[in-house]
Design an enzyme around this catalytic site. Sequence first.
Site, short mmCIF file in Angstrom:
data_model
loop_
_atom_site.label_atom_id
_atom_site.label_comp_id
_atom_site.label_asym_id
_atom_site.label_seq_id
_atom_site.Cartn_x
_atom_site.Cartn_y
_atom_site.Cartn_z
N GLU A 46 0.86 -1.20 0.00
CA GLU A 46 0.00 0.00 0.00
C GLU A 46 0.89 1.25 0.00
O GLU A 46 1.96 1.24 0.63
CB GLU A 46 -0.83 -0.02 1.30
CG GLU A 46 -1.65 1.21 1.58
CD GLU A 46 -2.21 1.24 3.01
OE1 GLU A 46 -1.53 0.79 3.95
OE2 GLU A 46 -3.34 1.73 3.17
N LYS A 123 -9.39 1.90 -1.86
CA LYS A 123 -9.59 1.31 -0.53
C LYS A 123 -10.95 1.68 0.06
O LYS A 123 -11.29 2.87 0.17
CB LYS A 123 -8.46 1.80 0.40
CG LYS A 123 -8.44 1.20 1.79
CD LYS A 123 -7.18 1.68 2.50
CE LYS A 123 -7.01 1.12 3.89
NZ LYS A 123 -5.75 1.61 4.50
N CYS A 168 -4.69 -3.03 2.83
CA CYS A 168 -4.39 -2.95 4.27
C CYS A 168 -5.56 -3.28 5.18
O CYS A 168 -5.87 -4.43 5.40
CB CYS A 168 -3.78 -1.60 4.62
SG CYS A 168 -3.00 -1.66 6.26
N1 CDT Z 1 -2.93 1.34 6.51
C1 CDT Z 1 -3.84 0.74 7.28
O1 CDT Z 1 -4.98 0.52 6.89
N2 CDT Z 1 -3.42 0.42 8.53
C2 CDT Z 1 -4.31 -0.13 9.50
C3 CDT Z 1 -3.94 0.37 10.84
C4 CDT Z 1 -5.07 0.33 11.75
S1 CDT Z 1 -4.78 1.24 13.20
C5 CDT Z 1 -5.57 2.72 12.92
C6 CDT Z 1 -4.36 -1.65 9.50
O2 CDT Z 1 -5.45 -2.19 9.59
O3 CDT Z 1 -3.31 -2.29 9.46
#
Ligand code: CDT
Length: 301
Positions: A46, A123, A168
């Site tokens: 990402e 996303k 993500c």
């Molecule tokens: N980039 C991304 O989506 N990161 C999230 C972090 C969550 S904490 C606010 C993840 O689910 O890994």
Amino acid sequence: MTRMIVAGAQLGPIQKADSRGAVVVRMVALMEEAAAKGAEMIVYPELALTTFFPRWYMPDWHEVDSWFEQQMPNAATLPLFERARELGVAMTFGYAELTPDGHRFNTSILTNRKGEIVGKYRKVHLPGHDEYDTERAFQHLEKRYFEPGDLGFNVWRNEGVIMGMAICNDRRWPETYRCLGLQGVELVTIGYNTPAVNSQMSAEGLEKRLFHSDLSLQAGAYQNATFVVGVAKAGVEDGHPLIGGSIIVDPDGFVLARAETEEDELIVADCDFDKCAFGKSTIFDFARHRRIEHYGRITSQ
Ligand code: CDT
């Protein structure tokens, strides 16, 4: 029979000061390593071209837009597309997209082995918050900088394989995989930037975060009889640690390959996509076994 060697190209940290050009050099090096290992498909993380900028609160929208791409490919990424075409490697990577009419998305694209873009995903599940939060150890401002994706979860038959993308936080939601699974997906690609610590709960650390990442990716693969490739941007970016743990998972949920470092690191697996058919025609034959009359709550609340 469809077989393909698939590579996951984990990236180590990208600092705020690092140029996109410097990152593309690293991405090309990983692609060359992948091609030398016979890979025909490579998966990058990402927001692969920059640091994970949503950790920074920026009141100036001109500064915000400096992290976004208005065209793809563009001058910085063209060398990656050209090398992909020369090597015959299909790819997917994430970037921040600013559309001509001013919408901002956390996006990934999919190319074929000729370096042509065949698919785009924006996303859907944006984590974090939209204003500066004084209670957090660090910010996670995806809801400030991005709109929720407007394209839904689609699949593309690319180089003989039914491929779908997610990004993500999407990997933690069963609905992501099921929407792709209902379209017969055989390869789900998911890039991520996951902080190694919880900004709101000091007790949660690396071990639990890696476990939850594996759990989500492996469950998604098994429950939809699909290969899943999860690829991290890892390591310490300007003092902020991100987890590694990139993995390639088979349709039984087993991990075929795993990154060991938090640096630029390639993982590869020889994926026999015919292996998806067994699960899809037996325990996860959705047409025979799903009971959608009981699933209304999933979309009504
Ligand atoms: N980039 C991304 O989506 N990161 C999230 C972090 C969550 S904490 C606010 C993840 O689910 O890994």
